[in-house]
Motif scaffolding. Structure first.
Motif, PDB file in Angstrom:
ATOM      1  N   PRO A   1      11.442   6.044  11.314  1.00 20.15           N
ATOM      2  CA  PRO A   1      10.632   5.343  10.487  1.00 20.15           C
ATOM      3  C   PRO A   1      10.064   5.821   9.179  1.00 20.15           C
ATOM      4  N   ILE A   2       9.926   5.106   8.185  1.00 18.82           N
ATOM      5  CA  ILE A   2       9.222   5.650   6.851  1.00 18.82           C
ATOM      6  C   ILE A   2       7.822   5.138   6.923  1.00 18.82           C
ATOM      7  N   GLU A   3       6.686   6.005   6.861  1.00 15.27           N
ATOM      8  CA  GLU A   3       5.254   5.805   6.684  1.00 15.27           C
ATOM      9  C   GLU A   3       5.136   5.223   5.321  1.00 15.27           C
ATOM     10  N   ALA A   4       3.873   4.172   5.568  1.00 12.30           N
ATOM     11  CA  ALA A   4       3.590   3.542   4.256  1.00 12.30           C
ATOM     12  C   ALA A   4       2.606   4.587   3.609  1.00 12.30           C
ATOM     13  N   PRO A   5       2.867   4.572   1.894  1.00 13.81           N
ATOM     14  CA  PRO A   5       1.895   5.467   1.414  1.00 13.81           C
ATOM     15  C   PRO A   5       0.235   5.393   1.596  1.00 13.81           C
ATOM     16  N   ASP A   6      -0.226   6.386   1.678  1.00 12.72           N
ATOM     17  CA  ASP A   6      -1.754   6.353   1.866  1.00 12.72           C
ATOM     18  C   ASP A   6      -2.649   5.360   1.117  1.00 12.72           C
ATOM     19  N   ASP A   7      -2.386   5.038  -0.007  1.00 18.79           N
ATOM     20  CA  ASP A   7      -3.115   4.108  -0.781  1.00 18.79           C
ATOM     21  C   ASP A   7      -2.902   2.479  -0.335  1.00 18.79           C
ATOM     22  N   THR A   8      -1.920   2.122   0.697  1.00 12.75           N
ATOM     23  CA  THR A   8      -1.682   0.990   1.040  1.00 12.75           C
ATOM     24  C   THR A   8      -2.484   0.648   2.516  1.00 12.75           C
ATOM     25  N   LYS A   9      -3.021   1.814   2.999  1.00 16.54           N
ATOM     26  CA  LYS A   9      -3.915   1.722   4.152  1.00 16.54           C
ATOM     27  C   LYS A   9      -5.124   1.134   3.775  1.00 16.54           C
ATOM     28  N   ILE A  10      -5.598   0.354   4.810  1.00 15.94           N
ATOM     29  CA  ILE A  10      -6.804  -0.394   4.418  1.00 15.94           C
ATOM     30  C   ILE A  10      -8.189   0.465   4.290  1.00 15.94           C
ATOM     31  N   ASP A  11      -8.352   1.608   5.127  1.00 12.62           N
ATOM     32  CA  ASP A  11      -9.498   2.303   4.943  1.00 12.62           C
ATOM     33  C   ASP A  11      -9.446   3.160   3.661  1.00 12.62           C
ATOM     34  N   ILE A  12      -8.068   3.342   3.070  1.00 12.11           N
ATOM     35  CA  ILE A  12      -8.180   4.088   1.855  1.00 12.11           C
ATOM     36  C   ILE A  12      -8.541   3.102   0.753  1.00 12.11           C
ATOM     37  N   GLN A  13      -8.137   2.095   0.895  1.00  9.74           N
ATOM     38  CA  GLN A  13      -8.377   0.917  -0.113  1.00  9.74           C
ATOM     39  C   GLN A  13      -9.912   0.727  -0.245  1.00  9.74           C
ATOM     40  N   LEU A  14     -10.433   0.298   1.096  1.00  6.25           N
ATOM     41  CA  LEU A  14     -11.869   0.159   1.142  1.00  6.25           C
ATOM     42  C   LEU A  14     -12.661   1.335   0.670  1.00  6.25           C
ATOM     43  N   LYS A  15     -12.411   2.294   0.870  1.00  7.88           N
ATOM     44  CA  LYS A  15     -12.940   3.643   0.442  1.00  7.88           C
ATOM     45  C   LYS A  15     -12.958   3.734  -1.033  1.00  7.88           C
ATOM     46  N   GLU A  16     -11.797   3.360  -1.826  1.00 11.77           N
ATOM     47  CA  GLU A  16     -11.626   3.448  -3.210  1.00 11.77           C
ATOM     48  C   GLU A  16     -12.487   2.475  -3.810  1.00 11.77           C
ATOM     49  N   LEU A  17     -12.478   1.106  -3.077  1.00  7.31           N
ATOM     50  CA  LEU A  17     -13.252  -0.011  -3.767  1.00  7.31           C
ATOM     51  C   LEU A  17     -14.817   0.281  -3.611  1.00  7.31           C
ATOM     52  N   LEU A  18     -15.212   0.700  -2.626  1.00  6.70           N
ATOM     53  CA  LEU A  18     -16.613   0.855  -2.429  1.00  6.70           C
ATOM     54  C   LEU A  18     -17.067   2.096  -3.405  1.00  6.70           C
TER      55      LEU A  18
END
Length: 124
Positions: A1-18
């Protein structure tokens, strides 16, 4: 299986937005009344959650239907040790009690793409 890129993970998104939200830092604690976060000299940021929630909605990247306000609050608590506090703030001659959220300084690791080296083809 192919892993999703890091920037699609919800914790990474929230960290960047915060981090983006907190970087619009006010000059004093009174600025939280102007919808700005404030970070003190110890690296603790103070903000009203409704202001952060409005920032998330305006960003148009936060999946607010999947991650409702309450789920997002739990994520902030679990991922960033966010805490809700009540703080008395002097505005002019008056003192106002306000509910604020606090998070400690967040370190963001910027993604730096790797340079690909062009290898010579075996037939060259």
């Amino acid at each position: 299986p192919i892993e999703a890129p890091d920037d699609t993970k919800i914790d990474i998104q929230l960290k960047e937005l915060l981090t983006d939200f907190i970087s619009r830092d006010g000059k004093s604690i009174e600025d939280v009344f102007k919808r700005k976060p404030f970070t003190d000299s110890k690296g603790i940021s103070y903000f009203k959650f409704k202001d952060f929630w409005g920032f998330l909605i305006r960003s148009k990247t936060w999946p607010d239907r999947t991650y409702t306000k309450n789920k997002t609050i739990r994520l902030v608590q679990n991922l960033f040790n966010g805490q809700q506090i009540s703080k008395d703030i002097q505005v002019g001659d008056d003192w106002k009690s306000v509910k604020l959220w606090t998070v400690e300084k967040i370190e963001v690791q910027k993604y730096t793409p790797k340079k690909l080296e062009k290898k010579a083809a075996p037939f060259e």
